[in-house]
Design a protein around this motif. Sequence first.
Motif, PDB file in Angstrom:
ATOM      1  N   PRO A  75       0.831  -1.199   0.000  1.00  0.00           N
ATOM      2  CA  PRO A  75       0.000   0.000   0.000  1.00  0.00           C
ATOM      3  C   PRO A  75       0.869   1.254   0.000  1.00  0.00           C
ATOM      4  CG  PRO A  75      -0.794  -1.560   1.640  1.00  0.00           C
ATOM      5  CD  PRO A  75       0.476  -2.125   1.086  1.00  0.00           C
ATOM      6  N   ASN A  76       0.517   2.216  -0.828  1.00  0.00           N
ATOM      7  CA  ASN A  76       1.272   3.464  -0.841  1.00  0.00           C
ATOM      8  C   ASN A  76       0.328   4.613  -1.158  1.00  0.00           C
ATOM      9  OD1 ASN A  76       0.969   3.769  -3.676  1.00  0.00           O
ATOM     10  ND2 ASN A  76       2.620   2.296  -3.985  1.00  0.00           N
ATOM     11  N   ARG A  77       0.900   5.802  -1.296  1.00  0.00           N
ATOM     12  CA  ARG A  77       0.053   6.990  -1.383  1.00  0.00           C
ATOM     13  C   ARG A  77      -0.731   7.076  -2.691  1.00  0.00           C
ATOM     14  NH1 ARG A  77       1.638  10.959  -4.401  1.00  0.00           N
ATOM     15  NH2 ARG A  77       3.580  10.699  -5.519  1.00  0.00           N
ATOM     16  N   ASN A  78      -0.426   6.196  -3.650  1.00  0.00           N
ATOM     17  CA  ASN A  78      -1.228   6.150  -4.863  1.00  0.00           C
ATOM     18  C   ASN A  78      -2.599   5.562  -4.617  1.00  0.00           C
ATOM     19  OD1 ASN A  78       0.379   7.311  -6.837  1.00  0.00           O
ATOM     20  ND2 ASN A  78       1.660   5.481  -6.904  1.00  0.00           N
ATOM     21  N   ARG A  79      -2.723   4.883  -3.472  1.00  0.00           N
ATOM     22  CA  ARG A  79      -4.000   4.250  -3.172  1.00  0.00           C
ATOM     23  C   ARG A  79      -4.440   4.671  -1.771  1.00  0.00           C
ATOM     24  NH1 ARG A  79      -0.814   0.402  -5.304  1.00  0.00           N
ATOM     25  NH2 ARG A  79      -0.641  -0.873  -3.452  1.00  0.00           N
ATOM     26  N   GLY A  80      -5.388   5.584  -1.730  1.00  0.00           N
ATOM     27  CA  GLY A  80      -5.896   6.069  -0.455  1.00  0.00           C
ATOM     28  C   GLY A  80      -7.103   5.247  -0.041  1.00  0.00           C
ATOM     29  N   ILE A  81      -7.374   5.213   1.243  1.00  0.00           N
ATOM     30  CA  ILE A  81      -8.545   4.467   1.694  1.00  0.00           C
ATOM     31  C   ILE A  81      -9.272   5.220   2.803  1.00  0.00           C
ATOM     32  CG2 ILE A  81      -7.240   3.046   3.349  1.00  0.00           C
ATOM     33  CD1 ILE A  81      -9.196   0.698   2.292  1.00  0.00           C
ATOM     34  N   VAL A  82     -10.611   5.177   2.740  1.00  0.00           N
ATOM     35  CA  VAL A  82     -11.454   5.730   3.796  1.00  0.00           C
ATOM     36  C   VAL A  82     -12.349   4.602   4.299  1.00  0.00           C
ATOM     37  CG1 VAL A  82     -13.186   7.445   4.418  1.00  0.00           C
ATOM     38  CG2 VAL A  82     -11.573   7.944   2.588  1.00  0.00           C
ATOM     39  N   PHE A  83     -12.269   4.309   5.569  1.00  0.00           N
ATOM     40  CA  PHE A  83     -13.105   3.258   6.139  1.00  0.00           C
ATOM     41  C   PHE A  83     -14.356   3.866   6.747  1.00  0.00           C
ATOM     42  CE2 PHE A  83      -8.739   1.685   6.548  1.00  0.00           C
ATOM     43  CZ  PHE A  83      -8.862   0.481   5.882  1.00  0.00           C
ATOM     44  N   GLN A  84     -15.344   2.978   6.968  1.00  0.00           N
ATOM     45  CA  GLN A  84     -16.535   3.441   7.669  1.00  0.00           C
ATOM     46  C   GLN A  84     -16.151   3.930   9.070  1.00  0.00           C
ATOM     47  OE1 GLN A  84     -19.469   0.413   8.428  1.00  0.00           O
ATOM     48  NE2 GLN A  84     -21.061   1.952   8.707  1.00  0.00           N
ATOM     49  N   LYS A  85     -15.315   3.137   9.720  1.00  0.00           N
ATOM     50  CA  LYS A  85     -14.787   3.578  11.015  1.00  0.00           C
ATOM     51  C   LYS A  85     -13.541   4.396  10.714  1.00  0.00           C
ATOM     52  CE  LYS A  85     -17.683   1.460  13.668  1.00  0.00           C
ATOM     53  NZ  LYS A  85     -18.851   2.202  13.957  1.00  0.00           N
ATOM     54  N   TYR A  86     -13.706   5.673  10.897  1.00  0.00           N
ATOM     55  CA  TYR A  86     -12.718   6.680  10.524  1.00  0.00           C
ATOM     56  C   TYR A  86     -11.351   6.350  11.090  1.00  0.00           C
ATOM     57  CZ  TYR A  86     -16.488   7.250  13.663  1.00  0.00           C
ATOM     58  OH  TYR A  86     -17.533   6.961  14.483  1.00  0.00           O
ATOM     59  N   SER A  87     -10.382   6.791  10.338  1.00  0.00           N
ATOM     60  CA  SER A  87      -9.004   6.491  10.710  1.00  0.00           C
ATOM     61  C   SER A  87      -8.252   7.780  11.015  1.00  0.00           C
ATOM     62  CB  SER A  87      -8.348   5.731   9.569  1.00  0.00           C
ATOM     63  OG  SER A  87      -8.908   6.151   8.332  1.00  0.00           O
ATOM     64  N   LEU A  88      -8.767   8.523  11.980  1.00  0.00           N
ATOM     65  CA  LEU A  88      -8.092   9.774  12.355  1.00  0.00           C
ATOM     66  C   LEU A  88      -7.113   9.511  13.490  1.00  0.00           C
ATOM     67  CD1 LEU A  88     -11.121  12.243  12.345  1.00  0.00           C
ATOM     68  CD2 LEU A  88      -9.518  11.725  10.496  1.00  0.00           C
ATOM     69  N   PHE A  89      -6.059  10.326  13.557  1.00  0.00           N
ATOM     70  CA  PHE A  89      -5.120  10.238  14.667  1.00  0.00           C
ATOM     71  C   PHE A  89      -5.712  10.985  15.858  1.00  0.00           C
ATOM     72  CE2 PHE A  89      -2.481  10.251  10.788  1.00  0.00           C
ATOM     73  CZ  PHE A  89      -1.969   8.973  10.898  1.00  0.00           C
ATOM     74  N   SER A 151     -18.654  14.795  16.365  1.00  0.00           N
ATOM     75  CA  SER A 151     -19.647  13.728  16.191  1.00  0.00           C
ATOM     76  C   SER A 151     -19.111  12.718  15.165  1.00  0.00           C
ATOM     77  CB  SER A 151     -20.962  14.314  15.698  1.00  0.00           C
ATOM     78  OG  SER A 151     -20.854  14.675  14.335  1.00  0.00           O
ATOM     79  N   GLY A 152     -19.754  11.559  15.104  1.00  0.00           N
ATOM     80  CA  GLY A 152     -19.325  10.528  14.166  1.00  0.00           C
ATOM     81  C   GLY A 152     -19.325  11.007  12.722  1.00  0.00           C
ATOM     82  N   GLY A 153     -20.369  11.738  12.359  1.00  0.00           N
ATOM     83  CA  GLY A 153     -20.465  12.238  10.993  1.00  0.00           C
ATOM     84  C   GLY A 153     -19.393  13.264  10.678  1.00  0.00           C
ATOM     85  N   MET A 154     -19.065  14.090  11.661  1.00  0.00           N
ATOM     86  CA  MET A 154     -18.016  15.088  11.452  1.00  0.00           C
ATOM     87  C   MET A 154     -16.671  14.398  11.247  1.00  0.00           C
ATOM     88  SD  MET A 154     -19.391  17.560  14.487  1.00  0.00           S
ATOM     89  CE  MET A 154     -18.492  19.088  14.367  1.00  0.00           C
ATOM     90  N   ARG A 155     -16.427  13.361  12.048  1.00  0.00           N
ATOM     91  CA  ARG A 155     -15.166  12.617  11.904  1.00  0.00           C
ATOM     92  C   ARG A 155     -15.083  11.965  10.531  1.00  0.00           C
ATOM     93  NH1 ARG A 155     -15.283  10.779  17.934  1.00  0.00           N
ATOM     94  NH2 ARG A 155     -16.866   9.342  17.191  1.00  0.00           N
ATOM     95  N   GLN A 156     -16.217  11.456  10.053  1.00  0.00           N
ATOM     96  CA  GLN A 156     -16.210  10.840   8.723  1.00  0.00           C
ATOM     97  C   GLN A 156     -15.847  11.862   7.660  1.00  0.00           C
ATOM     98  OE1 GLN A 156     -19.883   8.737   7.886  1.00  0.00           O
ATOM     99  NE2 GLN A 156     -18.884   6.789   8.308  1.00  0.00           N
ATOM    100  N   ARG A 157     -16.387  13.050   7.804  1.00  0.00           N
ATOM    101  CA  ARG A 157     -16.093  14.081   6.807  1.00  0.00           C
ATOM    102  C   ARG A 157     -14.614  14.459   6.833  1.00  0.00           C
ATOM    103  NH1 ARG A 157     -20.250  18.609   7.986  1.00  0.00           N
ATOM    104  NH2 ARG A 157     -20.825  17.416   9.824  1.00  0.00           N
ATOM    105  N   VAL A 158     -14.029  14.528   8.041  1.00  0.00           N
ATOM    106  CA  VAL A 158     -12.597  14.848   8.132  1.00  0.00           C
ATOM    107  C   VAL A 158     -11.764  13.746   7.467  1.00  0.00           C
ATOM    108  CG1 VAL A 158     -10.653  15.246   9.693  1.00  0.00           C
ATOM    109  CG2 VAL A 158     -12.892  16.214  10.239  1.00  0.00           C
TER     110      VAL A 158
END
Length: 241
Positions: A75-89, A151-158
């Motif tokens: 996996p590298n930066r050519n392939r980004g991923i967004v999960f349902q369960k957000y992956s924020l630090f 909120s969960g939705g805000m985190r998803q948007r980020v």
Amino acid sequence: NPMLHLEDVYMRYPSRDGTPITILNDIDLKVRQGEFITVVGPSGCGKSTLLRLILGAESPTEGAVLLDGKKLDAPNRNRGIVFQKYSLFPHLSVMDNIVFGLDAEAHGMFLGWLKPGQMRQRRRAFRDQAQVYLERIGLADAADKYPHELSGGMRQRVAIAQSLIMKPRILLMDEPFGALDHATRTEMQLFILEQWEQAEMTIFFVTHDLEEACFLGSRVLVLSQYYQTDAGRGQGAKIVG
Ligand code: ADP
Ligand code: ADP
């Protein structure tokens, strides 16, 4: 030639008693650059598994995943991923979460030949860029907040902004709008479409919502576990549409 080719892919996992279970059964899929592929299918049929294969986070049990005719690298930066369960630090602010990827990439490229003053300037440019995305997702005022304050939705948007700002060649989204209310979801759909057209990304988008799949997708993949073959009913999901 297809940009991405899943060539006769099988995915099997060992079950509790050790016998393998087929999750994906003989998937053959060719994808051209710039397609917006939405993926629907019943819960547990292997949609996320399909995305992990395209990310390169897992390898198929049989068959191959080819990008530009070559086996996928890690996996590298050519392939980004967004999960349902957000992956924020959790320890980074919203702003720093969004800037993080750009920063890391710049470090890889520029460390060694940028002077400290230039570094600060570049970082300011990243923050300006991030602010534009924050405004676009309706969270301009949340730049200094931390994920637990949202909120969960805000985190998803980020999380969506965090991956879009990297302009990955292939963007993988696994039910990215699950926590959004109807109005916000509509806004984010339009935002994703706009970014898709501008950045010429190839997108894979898993959703439970058939209407959303048909609205967003330039192609809709339907996975089924209960297809019929000449040999009878098979095990594992196939593309049936
Ligand atoms: P979906 O995204 O369509 O809901 P998944 O791809 O998450 O489906 O999972 C498909 C099936 O594969 C599920 O039954 C799940 O339990 C199984 N599975 C997924 N990953 C693994 C794994 N690493 N080990 C064993 N079974 C797995
Ligand atoms: P969404 O997550 O889809 O934006 P929510 O129903 O979760 O919508 O929240 C609606 C609004 O309430 C948010 O846009 C935000 O302004 C506010 N809000 C909800 N939860 C929180 C929270 N934990 N911290 C701060 N504001 C919140």
